[in-house]
Design a protein around this motif. Structure first.
Motif, PDB file in Angstrom:
ATOM      1  N   MET A 278      43.075   2.395  -1.398  1.00  0.00           N
ATOM      2  CA  MET A 278      44.415   2.976  -1.385  1.00  0.00           C
ATOM      3  C   MET A 278      44.510   3.999  -2.515  1.00  0.00           C
ATOM      4  O   MET A 278      44.328   3.677  -3.686  1.00  0.00           O
ATOM      5  CB  MET A 278      45.470   1.888  -1.561  1.00  0.00           C
ATOM      6  CG  MET A 278      45.489   0.841  -0.459  1.00  0.00           C
ATOM      7  SD  MET A 278      45.956   1.522   1.165  1.00  0.00           S
ATOM      8  CE  MET A 278      47.649   2.036   0.855  1.00  0.00           C
ATOM      9  N   VAL A 279      44.802   5.238  -2.147  1.00  0.00           N
ATOM     10  CA  VAL A 279      44.800   6.351  -3.091  1.00  0.00           C
ATOM     11  C   VAL A 279      46.217   6.595  -3.606  1.00  0.00           C
ATOM     12  O   VAL A 279      47.184   6.593  -2.834  1.00  0.00           O
ATOM     13  CB  VAL A 279      44.244   7.626  -2.431  1.00  0.00           C
ATOM     14  CG1 VAL A 279      44.281   8.799  -3.406  1.00  0.00           C
ATOM     15  CG2 VAL A 279      42.818   7.391  -1.940  1.00  0.00           C
ATOM     16  N   GLU A 280      46.332   6.797  -4.899  1.00  0.00           N
ATOM     17  CA  GLU A 280      47.629   7.083  -5.513  1.00  0.00           C
ATOM     18  C   GLU A 280      48.066   8.504  -5.179  1.00  0.00           C
ATOM     19  O   GLU A 280      47.355   9.474  -5.468  1.00  0.00           O
ATOM     20  CB  GLU A 280      47.547   6.901  -7.026  1.00  0.00           C
ATOM     21  CG  GLU A 280      48.873   7.088  -7.734  1.00  0.00           C
ATOM     22  CD  GLU A 280      48.771   6.825  -9.221  1.00  0.00           C
ATOM     23  OE1 GLU A 280      49.706   6.243  -9.788  1.00  0.00           O
ATOM     24  OE2 GLU A 280      47.729   7.200  -9.824  1.00  0.00           O
ATOM     25  N   ILE A 281      49.236   8.625  -4.576  1.00  0.00           N
ATOM     26  CA  ILE A 281      49.797   9.934  -4.243  1.00  0.00           C
ATOM     27  C   ILE A 281      50.917  10.210  -5.237  1.00  0.00           C
ATOM     28  O   ILE A 281      51.938   9.518  -5.228  1.00  0.00           O
ATOM     29  CB  ILE A 281      50.357   9.955  -2.799  1.00  0.00           C
ATOM     30  CG1 ILE A 281      49.311   9.444  -1.800  1.00  0.00           C
ATOM     31  CG2 ILE A 281      50.825  11.353  -2.445  1.00  0.00           C
ATOM     32  CD1 ILE A 281      48.034  10.248  -1.754  1.00  0.00           C
ATOM     33  N   PRO A 282      50.758  11.186  -6.115  1.00  0.00           N
ATOM     34  CA  PRO A 282      51.806  11.452  -7.112  1.00  0.00           C
ATOM     35  C   PRO A 282      53.070  11.978  -6.442  1.00  0.00           C
ATOM     36  O   PRO A 282      53.016  12.701  -5.453  1.00  0.00           O
ATOM     37  CB  PRO A 282      51.163  12.517  -8.012  1.00  0.00           C
ATOM     38  CG  PRO A 282      50.150  13.195  -7.141  1.00  0.00           C
ATOM     39  CD  PRO A 282      49.627  12.132  -6.221  1.00  0.00           C
ATOM     40  N   GLY A 283      54.209  11.598  -6.967  1.00  0.00           N
ATOM     41  CA  GLY A 283      55.466  12.072  -6.405  1.00  0.00           C
ATOM     42  C   GLY A 283      55.652  13.565  -6.633  1.00  0.00           C
ATOM     43  O   GLY A 283      55.034  14.172  -7.513  1.00  0.00           O
ATOM     44  N   GLY A 284      56.525  14.167  -5.844  1.00  0.00           N
ATOM     45  CA  GLY A 284      56.790  15.597  -5.986  1.00  0.00           C
ATOM     46  C   GLY A 284      57.688  16.111  -4.880  1.00  0.00           C
ATOM     47  O   GLY A 284      58.122  15.364  -3.990  1.00  0.00           O
TER      48      GLY A 284
END
Length: 555
Positions: A278-284
């Motif tokens: 599971m890859v961390e997707i940074p908010g934006g």
């Protein structure tokens, strides 16, 4: 020496109490020890406390109330509302319970103080401070009815955990810590341990939190406190970083740039041999949808709008057949799952021929097994994760080729050439990833999203959440997506298992969103902005999914 006594803040509190005792009379000190019992003080409460018919009675000078409130033992938190520091309270209550005038361990006096505080709350106490009256009530009951207090606090703590409001949770954990002495004496130490763990977790210290939770996990991921079942947070997973190469192409499909990127991820063990990354997707914030001039765009991709997506985790790849089997073997949540779903066999190939209801069941089983909230991504999350900061039709640039994705190479986009296609799924991870470190978002298999289908973005959420309102839905049988072979000849891809879903098929009144295109689609249907919709009950061999989850507890 106890842990509290070794704490530097405790020594500071002892010094403050001793300074007060030297400065004022014994009557002043007796009032201070009794005033440490309530959580918050007002002048009215202290005057009534001074005059209450305790046995033995207090002998307190009339000016002692003002002297106490103006001393460094008290802090004014708002107009005529005061608090005594938690460590100072502990020292004063310790002095009270050691006073032989008030019975063994001060129990007689503590019960009298409890009765006083309950009477005062019923007759005189008025406040608009959130939760203060309940806090005062629990303080009183902790000494009179510790079992009832522990049960109510456990329910409140469980509610704050479920609501995921850190401010509420921290307020409750602070109160439980304040009442540690009577709760532990009554045998409710697990409540204190749980509360301390939640306090660390809410402050972001997952490692220390897990040290508190670990002894409570003997019966799994739930703990019973005062008869209340409370779900423990899942164990934190070590977060790791991986490196990958990202390519950019021109409109002819020629690679013009290669860059090294990295991303954070964690690994979920589905069984002894099968892993889920599971890859961390940074908010934006990004612009969702396609501009009107983009090649092969259509009305469903407009109007464009700014959408803000909070940070989350997303599967590095579409769910594979090995991952599917591992989760399908877990206990049933709502519906049965076939172990062998796919036409194109291979452990590392994406599972296909999965309907939306099966994808939901997969997420539920995985959530129950791990304690983490796995789900399908919202459509906004999917496009945000796919674009990874790009604004071009594909995350590679202005076009794609069959060297970059698995799609129908007989069709072209922009000025790219035709290419050879396998005419079936390919193992995940064969083609280059995007800048977030996600693979296979263009082609291979369509991916289910959580959202209902809407014919355009008018009125769509702008916070990254799934759009499941009852307006502007497309009903089954509408003429959707004439541009792709999928909807023009859906029967060709329809699995016989759909017949077993007859009840679901008949009751479906809206489609569900699909994204990404497939091995049997032209490049236009694989664009980052391209949207499709399908009957959630249909089993179709070009449809799969990938999972998402909220921000997980990682180390």
């Amino acid at each position: 020496m106890t842990e509290n006594q070794r704490n530097p803040r405790m020594q500071e509190a002892i010094d403050r109490v001793e300074s007060f005792r030297r400065r004022f009379s014994d009557g002043h000190f007796d009032l201070a020890c009794h005033a440490a019992f309530p959580l918050a003080l007002t002048p009215d409460l202290l005057y009534r406390l001074r005059d209450y018919p305790f046995e033995p009675r207090l002998c307190v000078p009339w000016r002692a109330v003002a002297d106490l409130l103006l001393s460094d033992l008290c802090d004014e938190v708002r107009d005529e509302l005061y608090e005594i520091d938690r460590w100072v309270r502990w020292v004063l209550l310790d002095r009270l319970t050691r006073d032989l005038r008030y019975g063994e361990r001060g129990e007689k006096r503590l019960r009298q103080l409890s009765q006083f505080l309950l009477t005062y709350l019923q007759r005189h106490f008025q406040t608009d401070v959130r939760g203060l009256k309940w806090g005062q009530r629990w303080t009183a009951l902790a000494y009179l009815e510790p079992g009832r207090t522990a049960e109510e606090l456990a329910k409140t703590l469980r509610k704050s955990i479920q609501s995921q409001r850190s401010s509420d949770g921290l307020r409750v954990t602070s109160l439980v810590e304040t009442l540690a002495d009577p709760l532990v004496k009554a045998g409710f130490e697990p409540l204190l341990t749980l509360s301390r763990g939640m306090g660390y977790a809410l402050r972001g210290d997952a490692l220390t939190a897990e040290k508190q939770f670990e002894p409570l996990r003997s019966d799994g991921n739930t703990v019973a406190v005062a008869g209340v079942e409370i779900a423990l947070p899942p164990k934190p997973i070590p977060k790791k970083r991986f490196q990958f190469e990202v390519v950019t192409v021109d409109r002819k499909g020629k690679v013009i740039e290669r860059e090294q990127h990295s991303a954070w991820y964690f690994t979920e063990m589905l069984d002894s041999a099968v892993m889920l990354d599971m890859v961390e997707i940074p908010g934006g914030t990004f612009v969702m949808g396609a501009p009107e001039g983009e090649e092969e765009t259509w009305d469903a991709e407009q109007p464009q709008q700014d959408v803000t997506v909070p940070s989350f985790y997303m599967g590095k790849y579409p769910v594979t057949q090995a991952q599917w089997r591992a989760v399908a073997r877990l206990p049933k949540a709502d519906r049965d799952l076939k172990l062998d779903r796919s036409r194109f066999k291979g452990d590392d190939r994406p599972v296909e021929n999965v309907n939306w209801f099966d994808a939901q069941e997969f997420c539920k089983r995985l959530s129950i097994s791990t304690g983490r909230d796995y789900r399908l991504p919202s459509e906004a999350e999917w496009e945000y994760a796919c674009r990874a900061g790009t604004i071009t039709p594909f995350y590679f640039g202005g076009t794609i080729t069959t060297k970059l994705a698995n799609y129908d190479g007989d069709y072209t986009y922009a000025h790219a050439p035709k290419g050879k296609s396998p005419n079936e799924t390919t193992p995940v991870g064969r083609f280059p990833p995007n800048r977030f470190g996600l693979y296979d978002l263009h082609g291979n298999v369509w991916e289910w999203c959580e959202d209902d289908w809407h014919s355009n973005y008018t009125g769509a959420p702008t916070d990254g959440s799934a759009w499941i309102e009852n307006n502007n839905r497309t009903e089954i049988g509408s003429d959707l997506d004439k541009r792709t072979k999928i909807e023009r000849s859906e029967d060709e891809y329809l699995d016989s298992d759909t017949e077993s879903e007859e009840e679901n098929v008949d009751r479906v009144q809206n489609l569900k969103v699909l994204r990404g295109g497939s091995w049997d689609d032209g490049p236009g249907g694989c664009r980052s902005a391209y949207r499709n919709g399908g009957n959630p009950a249909y089993f179709i061999l070009i449809r799969g999914f990938r999972v998402a989850c909220g921000v997980a507890r990682t180390l």
